[in-house]
Write a protein that holds these residues in place. Structure first.
Motif, short mmCIF file in Angstrom:
data_model
loop_
_atom_site.label_atom_id
_atom_site.label_comp_id
_atom_site.label_asym_id
_atom_site.label_seq_id
_atom_site.Cartn_x
_atom_site.Cartn_y
_atom_site.Cartn_z
N TRP A 1 0.84 -1.21 0.00
CA TRP A 1 0.00 0.00 0.00
C TRP A 1 0.87 1.25 0.00
CZ3 TRP A 1 -0.42 3.87 3.72
CH2 TRP A 1 -1.47 4.77 3.55
N TRP A 2 1.94 1.26 0.82
CA TRP A 2 2.86 2.40 0.85
C TRP A 2 3.50 2.63 -0.52
CZ3 TRP A 2 8.18 2.07 -0.04
CH2 TRP A 2 8.89 3.25 0.16
N SER A 3 3.95 1.55 -1.16
CA SER A 3 4.56 1.67 -2.48
C SER A 3 3.58 2.28 -3.47
CB SER A 3 5.03 0.29 -2.96
OG SER A 3 5.59 0.37 -4.24
N TYR A 4 2.32 1.88 -3.37
CA TYR A 4 1.30 2.36 -4.30
C TYR A 4 0.93 3.82 -4.02
CZ TYR A 4 -3.31 2.43 -6.59
OH TYR A 4 -4.40 2.74 -7.38
N GLU A 5 0.75 4.16 -2.75
CA GLU A 5 0.24 5.48 -2.40
C GLU A 5 1.30 6.57 -2.37
OE1 GLU A 5 -2.82 6.66 -1.45
OE2 GLU A 5 -3.97 4.81 -1.71
N VAL A 6 2.57 6.21 -2.18
CA VAL A 6 3.61 7.20 -1.92
C VAL A 6 4.60 7.35 -3.06
CG1 VAL A 6 5.51 7.79 -0.38
CG2 VAL A 6 3.38 6.93 0.57
N LEU A 7 5.03 6.23 -3.66
CA LEU A 7 6.15 6.30 -4.59
C LEU A 7 5.79 6.88 -5.95
CD1 LEU A 7 8.13 3.01 -3.89
CD2 LEU A 7 8.45 5.29 -2.95
N GLY A 8 4.52 6.82 -6.34
CA GLY A 8 4.11 7.50 -7.56
C GLY A 8 4.34 6.75 -8.85
N TRP A 9 4.57 5.44 -8.79
CA TRP A 9 4.75 4.68 -10.02
C TRP A 9 3.48 3.92 -10.43
CZ3 TRP A 9 5.51 -0.93 -10.02
CH2 TRP A 9 5.38 -1.50 -8.76
N GLY A 10 2.47 3.93 -9.58
CA GLY A 10 1.18 3.35 -9.92
C GLY A 10 1.07 1.87 -9.67
N GLY A 11 2.10 1.23 -9.12
CA GLY A 11 2.06 -0.19 -8.83
C GLY A 11 2.21 -0.45 -7.35
N TYR A 12 2.06 -1.73 -6.97
CA TYR A 12 2.12 -2.09 -5.55
C TYR A 12 3.07 -3.25 -5.29
CZ TYR A 12 -1.54 -4.79 -7.85
OH TYR A 12 -2.24 -5.53 -8.76
N TRP A 13 3.58 -3.89 -6.35
CA TRP A 13 4.51 -5.01 -6.15
C TRP A 13 5.37 -5.11 -7.40
CZ3 TRP A 13 5.18 -7.68 -1.72
CH2 TRP A 13 6.02 -8.82 -1.76
N ALA A 14 6.69 -5.06 -7.21
CA ALA A 14 7.60 -5.05 -8.35
C ALA A 14 8.58 -6.23 -8.32
CB ALA A 14 8.40 -3.75 -8.37
N TRP A 15 8.36 -7.21 -7.44
CA TRP A 15 9.28 -8.33 -7.27
C TRP A 15 10.69 -7.83 -6.95
CZ3 TRP A 15 6.90 -12.62 -6.30
CH2 TRP A 15 5.69 -12.91 -6.92
N ASP A 16 10.75 -6.75 -6.18
CA ASP A 16 12.02 -6.26 -5.68
C ASP A 16 12.62 -7.30 -4.73
OD1 ASP A 16 13.46 -4.68 -3.31
OD2 ASP A 16 13.66 -3.50 -5.14
#
Length: 446
Positions: free
Chosen positions: A17-32
């Motif tokens: 949720w943080w990745s989606y709401e804050v980082l601004g790339w529009g995704g929530y899981w990038a297999w980092d």
């Protein structure tokens, strides 16, 4: 284990949720790699939580369960090693230090000691019986473990292969989402089918008529697939949603069956019977609730991945343009000076979807139903601005705006992303975590 599993699951969902709401790339899981490092012990713990129930009831899989506990702990250490050793080139890599070799030595010591103790005491953890039937809940739980560990192995290989390749050859390689999606999606669908099957099957040998429990969930899933097909859903997405529907309906069918039994036995009304199920067998029905949460989350993942729409727009002040489900009007830039940064935002009015057609020529377009303000933060020590997206979320889908830049004349470049059912991911994931905590809440045994 359930408590740790619940908090780790909640942490994974909140991180997405943080990745989606804050980082601004529009995704929530990038297999980092660090996302994967958090997922690995959760998968191993999930396998243990299922197979330990077989040990409780049948005195089976005892050696297997001890091995799963060791594996889960080692994968937790592995995740800490990835984030603290400085070997990653990840946005989540928290430090650069010399702790890596020390931590690797510690992991090797833990692995050696754990295996030595397990081998030395192997006679004390022998199984006390055999599987009752080829088709039983116990057998499905064992297959469930195999699939979960296959998913974990796939994630582990994809995460560590670039590190090993760079250490051996000095060449930096990347393993991207196509590798993970191609291998894990079919394994995930197989896992859902096993989950639904285990829910509907009883413990022990099959009694006569047990397979009838599959009828209504299968009919419901077929009906859902037919309606989705009429709505335009096609291909792998349709198959995935049909499997997810079957899994969710299997959990609801067990709730319904238990409530009906209570109604007959104690003459309770249906809502009271449903609530009483958690008092009678809290762990069992909390498990079904966790399965239902996983089905909801995966429905959101499948739909938002397949039907995400993205576009860039250059808008002048007062200009309107159409996006899926809405009309957006750019009202102009907003600038605010803070002690540590300069904030540049774009005020965007969200209008009803028919706003452009309803407005007469030259008149302001439509009824405003919301305001969104995507922004960029410019820090003196940063060369490039840091975007903060604006998200309008509903149970049907999300409207996601990212400000890419503001020109000298006040016009703005906006990235617009439309993703259906994203909110289902957060709801389903937190439902799983809450179900885990409900299952261990103290209760009187009956």
């Amino acid at each position: 284990t359930i408590a740790a599993w619940s908090f780790l699951g909640a942490g994974i969902v909140l991180g997405a949720w943080w990745s989606y709401e804050v980082l601004g790339w529009g995704g929530y899981w990038a297999w980092d790699p660090v996302e994967n490092a958090a997922l690995l012990p959760w998968l191993a713990a999930t396998a243990f939580l299922h197979s330990v129930m077989v040990q409780e009831r049948r005195r089976l899989l005892r050696l297997w369960n001890h091995a799963l506990v060791i594996l889960t702990f080692l994968l937790t250490l592995f995740g800490t090693f990835l984030t603290r050793s400085g070997i990653l080139g990840s946005v989540h890599d928290f430090t650069q230090s010399l702790i890596g070799p020390i931590f690797l030595s510690f992991m090797a010591l833990v692995l050696t000691f754990s295996i030595a103790v397990l081998v030395a005491r192997r006679r004390e953890v022998r199984d006390g019986g055999t599987l009752p039937a080829a088709l039983s809940r116990e057998t499905i739980f064992l297959l469930n473990n195999v699939v979960l560990l296959a998913i974990a192995a796939t994630v582990f290989i994809g995460t560590t292969f670039p590190l090993l390749a760079e250490a051996a050859t000095g060449v930096k390689l990347t393993v991207g989402p196509p590798y993970f999606n191609r291998l894990i999606v079919p394994l995930g669908l197989l896992l859902l089918l096993l989950m639904a099957t285990a829910t509907l099957l009883p413990w022990g040998p099959l009694p006569r008529g047990a397979l009838r429990r599959f009828f209504w969930p299968a009919i419901g899933a077929a009906g859902a697939a037919g309606m989705l097909g009429l709505a335009g859903v096609r291909g792998p997405t349709l198959a995935a949603l049909a499997v997810i529907a079957f899994t969710a309906l299997a959990q609801l069918a067990e709730f319904h069956r238990g409530a009906q039994a209570l109604m007959r036995a104690e003459r309770r009304p249906y809502p009271a019977a449903l609530a009483a199920l958690f008092g009678i067998n809290r762990r069992r029905y909390a498990g079904y609730l966790a399965h239902l949460g996983l089905a909801l989350a995966l429905a959101g993942v499948a739909t938002s991945s397949a039907y995400r729409q993205e576009s860039d727009h250059l808008a002048r002040r007062g200009e309107s343009f159409r996006v899926p489900g809405y009309v957006l009007r750019y009202d102009g830039p907003l600038v605010a000076r803070r002690p540590d940064r300069l904030v540049v935002a774009a005020q965007v009015s969200v209008l009803a979807a028919d706003a452009l057609e309803a407005a007469p020529p030259g008149a302001p377009a439509g009824r405003r139903i919301g305001i969104m303000r995507p922004a960029e933060h410019l820090y003196p020590q940063q060369r490039s601005p840091i975007p903060t997206p604006a998200v309008r979320s509903s149970w049907r889908g999300d409207l996601y705006l990212v400000l890419l830049g503001v020109e000298q004349d006040g016009s703005a470049v906006l990235k617009v992303i439309s993703s259906p059912l994203v909110a289902w991911i957060w709801s389903g994931g937190l439902l799983m975590a809450l179900a885990g905590l409900v299952s261990i809440w103290p209760t009187r045994r009956r």
